[in-house]
Design a protein around this motif. Sequence first.
Motif, PDB file in Angstrom:
ATOM      1  N   ARG A   1      32.109  34.184  73.745  1.00 22.21           N
ATOM      2  CA  ARG A   1      31.850  35.307  72.844  1.00 22.21           C
ATOM      3  C   ARG A   1      32.455  35.063  71.460  1.00 22.21           C
ATOM      4  NH1 ARG A   1      33.011  40.737  76.548  1.00 22.21           N
ATOM      5  NH2 ARG A   1      31.472  40.280  78.193  1.00 22.21           N
ATOM      6  N   ILE A   2      31.990  35.848  70.477  1.00 27.37           N
ATOM      7  CA  ILE A   2      32.575  35.818  69.147  1.00 27.37           C
ATOM      8  C   ILE A   2      33.812  36.725  69.160  1.00 27.37           C
ATOM      9  CG2 ILE A   2      32.224  36.232  66.678  1.00 27.37           C
ATOM     10  CD1 ILE A   2      30.521  33.994  67.896  1.00 27.37           C
ATOM     11  N   VAL A   3      34.943  36.173  68.786  1.00 25.63           N
ATOM     12  CA  VAL A   3      36.202  36.900  68.879  1.00 25.63           C
ATOM     13  C   VAL A   3      36.983  36.791  67.572  1.00 25.63           C
ATOM     14  CG1 VAL A   3      36.375  36.554  71.369  1.00 25.63           C
ATOM     15  CG2 VAL A   3      37.404  34.886  69.809  1.00 25.63           C
ATOM     16  N   THR A   4      37.935  37.685  67.411  1.00 22.19           N
ATOM     17  CA  THR A   4      38.933  37.577  66.352  1.00 22.19           C
ATOM     18  C   THR A   4      40.288  37.372  67.004  1.00 22.19           C
ATOM     19  OG1 THR A   4      37.693  39.024  64.853  1.00 22.19           O
ATOM     20  CG2 THR A   4      40.039  38.724  64.396  1.00 22.19           C
ATOM     21  N   ILE A   5      40.939  36.273  66.688  1.00 20.48           N
ATOM     22  CA  ILE A   5      42.212  35.901  67.291  1.00 20.48           C
ATOM     23  C   ILE A   5      43.334  36.147  66.287  1.00 20.48           C
ATOM     24  CG2 ILE A   5      43.528  34.037  68.341  1.00 20.48           C
ATOM     25  CD1 ILE A   5      41.096  34.841  69.942  1.00 20.48           C
TER      26      ILE A   5
ATOM     27  N   ALA B   1      36.806  23.430  65.067  1.00 17.99           N
ATOM     28  CA  ALA B   1      37.538  24.000  66.201  1.00 17.99           C
ATOM     29  C   ALA B   1      39.023  24.148  65.871  1.00 17.99           C
ATOM     30  CB  ALA B   1      37.374  23.116  67.427  1.00 17.99           C
ATOM     31  N   THR B   2      39.595  25.279  66.281  1.00 18.98           N
ATOM     32  CA  THR B   2      41.028  25.513  66.168  1.00 18.98           C
ATOM     33  C   THR B   2      41.587  25.736  67.566  1.00 18.98           C
ATOM     34  OG1 THR B   2      40.813  26.520  63.975  1.00 18.98           O
ATOM     35  CG2 THR B   2      42.829  26.990  65.203  1.00 18.98           C
ATOM     36  N   ARG B   3      42.610  24.990  67.932  1.00 20.18           N
ATOM     37  CA  ARG B   3      43.219  25.121  69.257  1.00 20.18           C
ATOM     38  C   ARG B   3      44.165  26.320  69.256  1.00 20.18           C
ATOM     39  NH1 ARG B   3      45.982  20.103  72.413  1.00 20.18           N
ATOM     40  NH2 ARG B   3      43.795  19.438  72.268  1.00 20.18           N
ATOM     41  N   CYS B   4      44.027  27.173  70.276  1.00 21.67           N
ATOM     42  CA  CYS B   4      44.847  28.380  70.384  1.00 21.67           C
ATOM     43  C   CYS B   4      45.546  28.394  71.747  1.00 21.67           C
ATOM     44  CB  CYS B   4      43.987  29.633  70.245  1.00 21.67           C
ATOM     45  SG  CYS B   4      43.032  29.722  68.714  1.00 21.67           S
ATOM     46  N   TYR B   5      46.859  28.395  71.743  1.00 23.96           N
ATOM     47  CA  TYR B   5      47.629  28.446  72.982  1.00 23.96           C
ATOM     48  C   TYR B   5      47.814  29.895  73.399  1.00 23.96           C
ATOM     49  CZ  TYR B   5      48.672  23.579  71.920  1.00 23.96           C
ATOM     50  OH  TYR B   5      48.564  22.240  71.647  1.00 23.96           O
ATOM     51  N   PHE B   6      47.818  30.147  74.710  1.00 25.21           N
ATOM     52  CA  PHE B   6      47.965  31.526  75.182  1.00 25.21           C
ATOM     53  C   PHE B   6      48.858  31.567  76.421  1.00 25.21           C
ATOM     54  CE2 PHE B   6      44.328  29.763  77.403  1.00 25.21           C
ATOM     55  CZ  PHE B   6      44.410  30.275  78.694  1.00 25.21           C
TER      56      PHE B   6
ATOM     57  N   ARG C   1      49.914  23.068  79.012  1.00 26.40           N
ATOM     58  CA  ARG C   1      50.046  24.329  78.284  1.00 26.40           C
ATOM     59  C   ARG C   1      48.655  24.896  78.050  1.00 26.40           C
ATOM     60  NH1 ARG C   1      52.793  25.159  72.268  1.00 26.40           N
ATOM     61  NH2 ARG C   1      52.790  27.446  72.286  1.00 26.40           N
ATOM     62  N   PRO C   2      48.321  26.060  78.632  1.00 22.11           N
ATOM     63  CA  PRO C   2      46.947  26.591  78.527  1.00 22.11           C
ATOM     64  C   PRO C   2      46.539  26.837  77.069  1.00 22.11           C
ATOM     65  CG  PRO C   2      48.198  27.767  80.193  1.00 22.11           C
ATOM     66  CD  PRO C   2      49.181  26.931  79.446  1.00 22.11           C
ATOM     67  N   TYR C   3      45.291  26.481  76.751  1.00 19.34           N
ATOM     68  CA  TYR C   3      44.769  26.759  75.410  1.00 19.34           C
ATOM     69  C   TYR C   3      43.251  26.855  75.477  1.00 19.34           C
ATOM     70  CZ  TYR C   3      43.257  21.862  74.870  1.00 19.34           C
ATOM     71  OH  TYR C   3      42.636  20.654  75.013  1.00 19.34           O
ATOM     72  N   PHE C   4      42.678  27.412  74.435  1.00 16.93           N
ATOM     73  CA  PHE C   4      41.233  27.435  74.253  1.00 16.93           C
ATOM     74  C   PHE C   4      40.934  27.064  72.809  1.00 16.93           C
ATOM     75  CE2 PHE C   4      42.826  31.792  73.716  1.00 16.93           C
ATOM     76  CZ  PHE C   4      42.411  32.079  72.420  1.00 16.93           C
ATOM     77  N   ASN C   5      39.694  26.738  72.539  1.00 17.81           N
ATOM     78  CA  ASN C   5      39.261  26.451  71.175  1.00 17.81           C
ATOM     79  C   ASN C   5      38.447  27.615  70.623  1.00 17.81           C
ATOM     80  OD1 ASN C   5      40.463  23.954  71.034  1.00 17.81           O
ATOM     81  ND2 ASN C   5      38.623  22.814  71.546  1.00 17.81           N
ATOM     82  N   VAL C   6      38.652  27.900  69.345  1.00 16.61           N
ATOM     83  CA  VAL C   6      37.814  28.859  68.633  1.00 16.61           C
ATOM     84  C   VAL C   6      37.065  28.088  67.554  1.00 16.61           C
ATOM     85  CG1 VAL C   6      37.783  30.860  67.100  1.00 16.61           C
ATOM     86  CG2 VAL C   6      39.290  30.841  69.082  1.00 16.61           C
ATOM     87  N   TYR C   7      35.736  28.153  67.608  1.00 19.09           N
ATOM     88  CA  TYR C   7      34.894  27.418  66.663  1.00 19.09           C
ATOM     89  C   TYR C   7      34.482  28.344  65.524  1.00 19.09           C
ATOM     90  CZ  TYR C   7      34.738  23.654  70.056  1.00 19.09           C
ATOM     91  OH  TYR C   7      35.088  22.636  70.895  1.00 19.09           O
ATOM     92  N   SER C   8      34.877  27.989  64.304  1.00 20.34           N
ATOM     93  CA  SER C   8      34.614  28.814  63.125  1.00 20.34           C
ATOM     94  C   SER C   8      33.122  29.062  62.933  1.00 20.34           C
ATOM     95  CB  SER C   8      35.181  28.138  61.875  1.00 20.34           C
ATOM     96  OG  SER C   8      34.738  28.774  60.694  1.00 20.34           O
ATOM     97  N   LEU C   9      32.768  30.300  62.617  1.00 21.16           N
ATOM     98  CA  LEU C   9      31.371  30.635  62.336  1.00 21.16           C
ATOM     99  C   LEU C   9      30.916  30.015  61.025  1.00 21.16           C
ATOM    100  CD1 LEU C   9      31.390  34.434  63.288  1.00 21.16           C
ATOM    101  CD2 LEU C   9      30.694  32.489  64.700  1.00 21.16           C
ATOM    102  N   ASN C  10      31.858  29.728  60.129  1.00 21.75           N
ATOM    103  CA  ASN C  10      31.511  29.214  58.805  1.00 21.75           C
ATOM    104  C   ASN C  10      31.366  27.701  58.777  1.00 21.75           C
ATOM    105  OD1 ASN C  10      31.749  31.855  57.794  1.00 21.75           O
ATOM    106  ND2 ASN C  10      33.943  31.593  57.519  1.00 21.75           N
ATOM    107  N   THR C  11      32.293  27.000  59.445  1.00 21.38           N
ATOM    108  CA  THR C  11      32.316  25.543  59.346  1.00 21.38           C
ATOM    109  C   THR C  11      32.026  24.824  60.660  1.00 21.38           C
ATOM    110  OG1 THR C  11      34.685  25.398  59.845  1.00 21.38           O
ATOM    111  CG2 THR C  11      34.076  25.773  57.538  1.00 21.38           C
ATOM    112  N   GLY C  12      32.105  25.551  61.780  1.00 23.08           N
ATOM    113  CA  GLY C  12      31.951  24.907  63.077  1.00 23.08           C
ATOM    114  C   GLY C  12      33.192  24.167  63.528  1.00 23.08           C
TER     115      GLY C  12
ATOM    116  N   GLY D   1      35.654  33.390  65.370  1.00 22.62           N
ATOM    117  CA  GLY D   1      34.730  32.359  65.802  1.00 22.62           C
ATOM    118  C   GLY D   1      34.387  32.522  67.267  1.00 22.62           C
ATOM    119  N   GLU D   2      33.733  31.513  67.807  1.00 22.59           N
ATOM    120  CA  GLU D   2      33.333  31.541  69.219  1.00 22.59           C
ATOM    121  C   GLU D   2      34.419  30.921  70.084  1.00 22.59           C
ATOM    122  OE1 GLU D   2      29.895  29.791  72.248  1.00 22.59           O
ATOM    123  OE2 GLU D   2      29.728  29.485  70.081  1.00 22.59           O
TER     124      GLU D   2
END
Length: 210
Positions: free
Chosen positions: A202-206, A183-188, A170-181, A160-161
């Motif tokens: 950008r469109i990424v694969t996590i 958001a999934t929270r991803c900690y890094f 705790r640092p994180y970003f969201n990835v927004y699914s290309l299919n449903t829109g 997703g994006e």
Amino acid sequence: IFASVGTASWTKESLMDAWSYSELFRALLLLFRETDASLAKEAGKTGHSLRWLLSSLHSSNPTMELLAESIFEDIDLSSQVINRSQDSLQLLQQGPVRPDWLPYAVLERCQEIGDLLRRDSVNEISLSSQDRSVQVTERLDANVREIMGQKIEVMGSLEGELSMVTLRGRPYFNVYSLNTGKATRCYFSEALREDVRNALGRIVTIKGLI
């Protein structure tokens, strides 16, 4: 493929709510869409491979006849999508077990269908193709709820994006699914901070622990 909804009987007390009828067929179409996205990704495609066409409507046990048309010239996943959707519903109707090939996005759509069956005046939904018919009842809801209540940790990936990075706490970003829109929270970790900054927007694969 035929999708039909069965009610107890066509009496004033048991007629199906028109809004629920609409929501059920919407949930089924979204099930096809999520299944399509999963199989298309396995085939090396991005997004969805099919568009669904309404062929006819029948009033006896309200039935919608649908045709699947591939949007790609080099691949047609219509049969696989229909079979996989039927497999998903049939297995979840039988018991609270999620096979490895069933994505959580598809499981959520099955949960939506089960919830509608539990709440409204519907005995069952029948999903029929040329050589197969699968019936699901409100038992689907109980089984999916049991699965969704389990805490499972697995290695996996999502596409997703990458958006909305925060470094507070705790640092994180969201990835927004290309299919449903959705958001999934991803900690890094701090070690990935520069990679995350470069991937923003950008469109990424996590890949990681889900």
